[in-house]
Design a protein around this motif. Sequence first.
Motif, PDB file in Angstrom:
ATOM      1  N   LEU A  83       5.656   2.045  -0.541  1.00 26.35           N
ATOM      2  CA  LEU A  83       5.782   1.288   0.693  1.00 26.35           C
ATOM      3  C   LEU A  83       7.010   1.793   1.446  1.00 26.35           C
ATOM      4  O   LEU A  83       7.964   2.276   0.846  1.00 26.35           O
ATOM      5  CB  LEU A  83       5.930  -0.208   0.388  1.00 26.35           C
ATOM      6  CG  LEU A  83       4.691  -0.916  -0.163  1.00 26.35           C
ATOM      7  CD1 LEU A  83       4.992  -2.395  -0.412  1.00 26.35           C
ATOM      8  CD2 LEU A  83       3.510  -0.784   0.783  1.00 26.35           C
ATOM      9  N   VAL A 135      -2.375  -0.037  -1.869  1.00 21.26           N
ATOM     10  CA  VAL A 135      -1.931   0.012  -3.263  1.00 21.26           C
ATOM     11  C   VAL A 135      -0.836   1.071  -3.388  1.00 21.26           C
ATOM     12  O   VAL A 135      -1.132   2.262  -3.451  1.00 21.26           O
ATOM     13  CB  VAL A 135      -3.105   0.340  -4.209  1.00 21.26           C
ATOM     14  CG1 VAL A 135      -2.652   0.241  -5.660  1.00 21.26           C
ATOM     15  CG2 VAL A 135      -4.274  -0.598  -3.959  1.00 21.26           C
ATOM     16  N   PRO A 136       0.430   0.643  -3.402  1.00 23.25           N
ATOM     17  CA  PRO A 136       1.518   1.620  -3.446  1.00 23.25           C
ATOM     18  C   PRO A 136       1.799   2.099  -4.872  1.00 23.25           C
ATOM     19  O   PRO A 136       2.327   1.358  -5.683  1.00 23.25           O
ATOM     20  CB  PRO A 136       2.711   0.837  -2.893  1.00 23.25           C
ATOM     21  CG  PRO A 136       2.401  -0.584  -3.183  1.00 23.25           C
ATOM     22  CD  PRO A 136       0.918  -0.736  -3.308  1.00 23.25           C
ATOM     23  N   PHE A 137       1.432   3.323  -5.181  1.00 18.33           N
ATOM     24  CA  PHE A 137       1.703   3.901  -6.501  1.00 18.33           C
ATOM     25  C   PHE A 137       3.140   4.395  -6.532  1.00 18.33           C
ATOM     26  O   PHE A 137       3.851   4.351  -5.530  1.00 18.33           O
ATOM     27  CB  PHE A 137       0.722   5.040  -6.787  1.00 18.33           C
ATOM     28  CG  PHE A 137      -0.653   4.556  -7.098  1.00 18.33           C
ATOM     29  CD1 PHE A 137      -1.042   4.356  -8.412  1.00 18.33           C
ATOM     30  CD2 PHE A 137      -1.554   4.264  -6.090  1.00 18.33           C
ATOM     31  CE1 PHE A 137      -2.302   3.883  -8.711  1.00 18.33           C
ATOM     32  CE2 PHE A 137      -2.819   3.786  -6.380  1.00 18.33           C
ATOM     33  CZ  PHE A 137      -3.189   3.598  -7.691  1.00 18.33           C
TER      34      PHE A 137
END
Lengths: 313, 498
Positions: A155, A177-179
């Motif tokens: 993010l 979906v922040p990996f």
Amino acid sequence: MKTPLTALALALTATAAFAEYPDKPVEVVVGYSAGGGTDVMARTVAQFLEQELGDGASVVVKNMPGAGGQIGFTEVSEAAPDGYTLGTFNLPAALALTKDRAADYDLDSFTYLANFVEDPNTITVAATSPFQTLDELIGAAEADPGAITLGLSSLGGNDHFAANMMQDASGAEFTLVPFKGASNARTAIMGGHVAAGTMTLGQTSNFPDELRVLAVLAEERSPFRPDVPTAKELGYDVQMSSLRGIVAPAGLDEATTEQLLRALSAVNENPDFQAMMAEQGNPIAFMAGDDFAETAAKQDGIAAQIWAETPWK
Amino acid sequence: MYSDLLHALPDVFAWTNFAAVVIGVIAGIVVGAMPGLSATMAISVLVPFTFGLEPLVALGLMAGIYNGAMYGGAIPAVLLRIPGTPAAVATTFDGYPMAQKGEGGFALQVAVVSSSIGGIASAFALMLLAPPLSKVTLLFGPSEVFWVAVFGLASIIFLLGGNPIKGLISACFGVFVSVIGSDPIYGNDRFTFGQLEMLDGINIVILLVGLYALPPVIDLLETPLKTDGVNSSKLGTEPIWKALPRMNYWKTWLRGSLLGIWIGILPGAGGSMAAFMSYNEARRTSKNPEKWGEGEPEGVAAAEVANNADTASALIPALTLGIPGTAVAAVMLGGLLVHGLQPGPMLFRDNPDIVFGFMWQFLFGAILLVLLGGSLATNSFARLLNLPRPLLGSVIIVLMLIGVYSIHGRMFDVYLMLGFGAIGWVMDRLKFPLPPVVLGLILGGFAEENLRLALRIGRGDPMVLFQNTTSLILVALTVSVVVGPTLKKRFIDSRKKA
């Protein structure tokens, strides 16, 4: 230059600086570990900058990794503006993190010298994905808001902003979906654990068989992948990219700034440099001085707006 | 799938890469032979220094040290009944009685041959299993990785042996350390006390150096070792090729290798458990179990083959999933990351020469063990025990400080390392196991990050964690690890009563 006297004084200091600079090693602070994309760019630029500054000049790269680059950016912003401390600058990351936490620098803490690399974001799915085009993907997201998961590297970076701007332009709603890092996000896309993702074109380039790039978020098609349409062509006017350039602390005197700008422009024009950057897969987008500062201000505005509308933490 | 394996071979024989393995094996034997110094410690002290080296030189050193140390531990175990490494405890059972009977030389030869066989078997397991596994790891999404991490945490707490409550507390400390830094999703600061240096969390190498190197060094400085027992003239050595025909332990070697490989793959357990299990199994199936403990060479073989057989196999989950099975594997992952090699399916694709070269280095390290440890130097290694320990301790401290400083070039990390060292020393004194701290740090981070990603993908619905077969199998494994030992104990108790 209000009076002849100040003009004279300026001219004197300018020639003095011109004659002397650089009389000791110039340090380029990199806010990431050695071996990463930014570090490789810094080392390539440093090598050619030494030649251009001439006179046995020495340009050394100093890695100060940590806090998503913040330690390095802070170091540069707080260094003496004497031309002996330069730093790599990543947009939008460097300025985005001034929004979501208390950073000791901001947009105005730097003298913007030259941007070298611009790697555009993409919308990408796995090669096995049922979505063949961007419209199909957005259609699915509109049909069931939030059902389409979109993998990001984190993010508050270009991936996140790209996803946000894509949502705004299309009216579709994705689940972001922040990996932890681009390679994890890419692996999850390839494994089908998220429906799609946004990463830069450079990050897709080694995986032509596993990934399908649906669109590039740039003004024009990329010479690296001329077959991939831009989002703009498809009706979504979204541009987002990851930029890497060289800055100095704010308040660098005009003569040194001029000298560095000239040297960095000469680096960019060197065919050997261009060849080396192409070999590394770095798309060059050279911007010097005011153009670079303007781009930084624009990116700062985008980050501020997204932070104001949808704060990510 | 295996063609990359052959392509990687020429690089391994580049002289620098090969020399690294040779030096690593010798250094490993030395480290293993020093009571208190372990492979984990040696490799953690080494990792920061490998930054400037070619990847295969760095990895070759590590592979060599790991193999060498697992054998080196047998030297003081046999000669002094002091295990050089924790994994060599089971070697003392029969090794020391053999030395008392004047068969110390033969005991060490059995140890080195068995170690080598275990290492070779383990290297083959890594070569055969890792490539196909790396292909299926794409199937491991956030929910599967979450369960792997939970399974790993459960096994390290319950399978390590000893007191599960202490194991649990150690693991909790590790998990707490994993929470320090910015959180994996939103980037909120946690326990950073406003220090920018803490935002990225605690570097695993810093924790490892502090935890694994400082307590043994303090021990080195504190307790002088009585070495009167070492009299190498009494070893009664004959050339190893003459001793070889006397070793006929094929069954024990095979069983010990398989046990060691399996235990290496399992997260949590490590060399010492492999050695104990192999020793017990070999004694149970022996024709003359009453002789065990009184100088039965097969006992040495059983322990030593197993503690080397977990070396390369511990890297199978580490290289394919990025989840290390043992503390040593965790340090080696740190070593890979230093060289920008991200474990996972992409490692095999992007850097086949390095990852497969590393596997070959494990194999050659194991083979070299017989040549280096067996023929030329057992006697000289035994004399190492007479080295002045305070000198050794001081050298290690200096290396630790320089190494940790050089990771990011900042003193902050050095203080952090010393802090962890102090914690490690206290834990050591209170007999809290250290491996759960390391794996708690790594697996705790994995568990949190992937749980939150999985829940985000499932839009908050926890059922996303149970939606596929892989997840369900991992849940079942976790449950069996947690309740298994209790059930087994009840079963045995009820049989005793009956």
